[in-house]
Scaffold this motif. Structure first.
Motif, PDB file in Angstrom:
ATOM      1  N   ALA A  72      10.449  -1.486  -3.204  1.00  0.00           N
ATOM      2  CA  ALA A  72       9.248  -1.967  -4.090  1.00  0.00           C
ATOM      3  C   ALA A  72       7.982  -1.153  -3.676  1.00  0.00           C
ATOM      4  CB  ALA A  72       9.242  -3.552  -3.975  1.00  0.00           C
ATOM      5  N   VAL A  73       7.351  -0.374  -4.301  1.00  0.00           N
ATOM      6  CA  VAL A  73       6.148   0.201  -3.962  1.00  0.00           C
ATOM      7  C   VAL A  73       5.110  -0.522  -4.271  1.00  0.00           C
ATOM      8  CG1 VAL A  73       4.846   2.402  -4.183  1.00  0.00           C
ATOM      9  CG2 VAL A  73       7.581   2.291  -4.324  1.00  0.00           C
ATOM     10  N   ASN A  74       4.355  -1.329  -3.622  1.00  0.00           N
ATOM     11  CA  ASN A  74       2.910  -2.143  -3.940  1.00  0.00           C
ATOM     12  C   ASN A  74       1.740  -1.163  -4.056  1.00  0.00           C
ATOM     13  OD1 ASN A  74       0.656  -3.469  -2.066  1.00  0.00           O
ATOM     14  ND2 ASN A  74       1.162  -4.735  -3.856  1.00  0.00           N
ATOM     15  N   TYR A  75       1.122  -1.746  -4.843  1.00  0.00           N
ATOM     16  CA  TYR A  75      -0.181  -0.931  -4.884  1.00  0.00           C
ATOM     17  C   TYR A  75      -1.150  -1.932  -5.422  1.00  0.00           C
ATOM     18  CZ  TYR A  75       0.538  -1.086 -10.033  1.00  0.00           C
ATOM     19  OH  TYR A  75       0.766  -1.442 -11.349  1.00  0.00           O
ATOM     20  N   ALA A  76      -2.382  -1.858  -4.990  1.00  0.00           N
ATOM     21  CA  ALA A  76      -3.785  -2.755  -5.600  1.00  0.00           C
ATOM     22  C   ALA A  76      -4.216  -2.151  -6.908  1.00  0.00           C
ATOM     23  CB  ALA A  76      -4.606  -3.012  -4.651  1.00  0.00           C
TER      24      ALA A  76
ATOM     25  N   GLY B  53       0.840  -1.146   0.123  1.00  0.00           N
ATOM     26  CA  GLY B  53      -0.162   0.030   0.002  1.00  0.00           C
ATOM     27  C   GLY B  53       0.718   1.090  -0.060  1.00  0.00           C
ATOM     28  N   GLY B  54       1.869   1.190  -0.865  1.00  0.00           N
ATOM     29  CA  GLY B  54       2.836   2.238  -0.974  1.00  0.00           C
ATOM     30  C   GLY B  54       2.598   3.570  -1.937  1.00  0.00           C
ATOM     31  N   SER B  55       1.496   3.564  -2.300  1.00  0.00           N
ATOM     32  CA  SER B  55       1.134   4.563  -3.346  1.00  0.00           C
ATOM     33  C   SER B  55       0.514   5.595  -2.644  1.00  0.00           C
ATOM     34  CB  SER B  55       0.172   4.012  -4.613  1.00  0.00           C
ATOM     35  OG  SER B  55      -1.019   3.574  -3.959  1.00  0.00           O
TER      36      SER B  55
ATOM     37  N   HIS C 288       3.255   4.833  -9.519  1.00  0.00           N
ATOM     38  CA  HIS C 288       4.447   5.195 -10.506  1.00  0.00           C
ATOM     39  C   HIS C 288       4.941   6.704  -9.921  1.00  0.00           C
ATOM     40  CE1 HIS C 288       2.958   1.926 -12.777  1.00  0.00           C
ATOM     41  NE2 HIS C 288       4.335   1.865 -12.876  1.00  0.00           N
ATOM     42  N   ASP C 289       3.987   7.427  -9.741  1.00  0.00           N
ATOM     43  CA  ASP C 289       4.317   8.845  -9.031  1.00  0.00           C
ATOM     44  C   ASP C 289       5.196   8.809  -7.847  1.00  0.00           C
ATOM     45  OD1 ASP C 289       3.168  11.281  -9.700  1.00  0.00           O
ATOM     46  OD2 ASP C 289       2.748  11.529  -7.685  1.00  0.00           O
ATOM     47  N   VAL C 290       4.998   7.715  -7.109  1.00  0.00           N
ATOM     48  CA  VAL C 290       5.994   7.681  -5.718  1.00  0.00           C
ATOM     49  C   VAL C 290       7.467   7.208  -6.337  1.00  0.00           C
ATOM     50  CG1 VAL C 290       6.522   6.333  -3.799  1.00  0.00           C
ATOM     51  CG2 VAL C 290       4.126   7.168  -4.353  1.00  0.00           C
ATOM     52  N   VAL C 291       7.239   6.216  -7.402  1.00  0.00           N
ATOM     53  CA  VAL C 291       8.543   5.946  -8.112  1.00  0.00           C
ATOM     54  C   VAL C 291       9.235   6.629  -8.641  1.00  0.00           C
ATOM     55  CG1 VAL C 291       9.579   4.326  -9.915  1.00  0.00           C
ATOM     56  CG2 VAL C 291       7.784   3.377  -8.251  1.00  0.00           C
ATOM     57  N   GLU C 292       8.626   7.880  -9.166  1.00  0.00           N
ATOM     58  CA  GLU C 292       9.263   8.903  -9.870  1.00  0.00           C
ATOM     59  C   GLU C 292       9.753   9.899  -8.991  1.00  0.00           C
ATOM     60  OE1 GLU C 292       6.812  10.876 -12.923  1.00  0.00           O
ATOM     61  OE2 GLU C 292       6.238   9.015 -14.199  1.00  0.00           O
ATOM     62  N   ALA C 293       9.172  10.174  -7.876  1.00  0.00           N
ATOM     63  CA  ALA C 293       9.595  10.992  -6.935  1.00  0.00           C
ATOM     64  C   ALA C 293      11.026  10.544  -6.315  1.00  0.00           C
ATOM     65  CB  ALA C 293       8.506  11.084  -5.923  1.00  0.00           C
TER      66      ALA C 293
END
Lengths: 244, 81
Positions: A30-34, A9-11, A41-46
């Motif tokens: 690793a940013v998990n999302y449901a 639930g990292g998004s 992807h926003d979190v990953v980009e940041a």
């Protein structure tokens, strides 16, 4: 030392802040999302923009097969998960008298079953690493109770008992298992309460305000670090002095 | 790989990974009772076997293992069919 971290639930909300914090601490995340692919992807980009390493991984963490394939994907890309943050959680609030079976089951499945599934999936890798950190998000609701949240509070209290048991099982292997219990934090989940209730709550908090997601992430960052090597089976309440 | 080789490699793993006295390791030695390996230690040993021998040991089969000899049997079956 850089580790591989998984934040379920990292998004959004607290999970997002935890993902950013662990990345800032030098971990690959690793940013998990449901379902919130765009937010993940926003979190990953940041994270990448700040020079970190991250990857969005989709999985319904209440589903055993989905969890297994998510761990496979993470191991292929980053290696074994050393830091697991069980953060994914939902609410389906209602008074017990009106609470349907679906509202009960959905909350228990997403909030509690996911903790069991992900912790079990992470354990083999942590045993091989001879190092591990499992940090699960409880809630002040699980400690003090909250009307309308019998399902949510039950799932969050259960996480504490689960973590204490697993802490005893794997302590000798240099794996710590801890819990962070946030109070009222400014997120989408508490936005639903409305500003009137938020103000009321703030008055009951010793520090006189709601918390920020970053303040929860800081507690997780500590428990994930080598500084917390001698802390296990604990619940760190980060609520600004709400439940004293 | 023949049985002697499996035995010798397993003995090395027990000594190196779990810190067991080499002299105590016999075919009939029970992990938990004789070698003082706890249940988590047995799981770790089986994971080490998987890594070292390139075999996959399902949890249901892993649960049946109580002695050193049984672990050797299992690896032998997995390797040689």
């Amino acid at each position: 030392m850089s580790r591989v971290a998984l934040v379920t639930g990292g998004s959004r909300g607290i999970g997002r802040a935890i993902a950013l914090r662990l990345a800032a601490d030098g971990h690959q995340v690793a940013v998990n999302y449901a379902a919130s692919a765009a937010s993940a992807h926003d979190v990953v980009e940041a994270i990448v923009a700040r020079g970190g390493t991250a990857r969005a991984v989709q999985a319904d963490v209440g589903d055993a097969d989905a969890v297994a394939s998510m761990f496979g994907e993470i191991e292929d890309h980053f290696g074994r998960v050393g830091i697991l943050v069980n953060n994914a959680g939902i609410t389906r609030d209602d008074l017990l008298l009106r609470m349907g079976v679906d509202a009960w089951d959905e909350v228990i499945e997403t909030n509690l079953r996911s903790v069991y599934l992900c912790s079990r999936a992470a354990m083999r890798g942590m045993l091989r690493l001879k190092w591990g950190r499992i940090i699960s998000m409880s809630s002040i609701s699980g400690i003090s109770g909250n009307p309308g949240q019998a399902n949510y509070a039950a799932s969050k209290a259960a996480i504490i008992g689960f973590s204490k048991s697993v802490a005893r099982e794997v302590g000798s292997r240099n794996i710590t298992v801890n819990v962070v219990a946030p109070g009222f934090i400014e997120t989408d989940m508490t936005d639903k309460l409305g500003s009137e209730i938020a103000e009321e709550v703030a008055q009951r908090v010793a520090l006189g305000r709601l918390g920020r997601p970053e303040e929860i992430a800081a507690a997780v960052g500590y428990l994930a670090s080598d500084d917390a090597a001698y802390v296990t089976g604990q619940t760190l309440v980060v609520d600004g002095g709400l439940a004293l | 790989m023949d049985r002697t080789e499996i035995e010798s490699k397993l003995t090395d793993l027990l000594v190196d990974e779990l810190g067991i006295e080499r002299d105590a390791i016999t075919s009939n030695a029970k992990f938990e009772e004789d070698l003082d390996v706890d249940s988590l230690g047995v799981v770790e040993l089986l994971m080490a076997l998987e890594d070292n021998f390139g075999v996959k040991i399902p949890d249901e089969e892993a649960e049946q293992i109580t002695t050193v000899g049984e672990a050797v049997d299992l690896v032998e079956i997995k390797l040689n069919g």
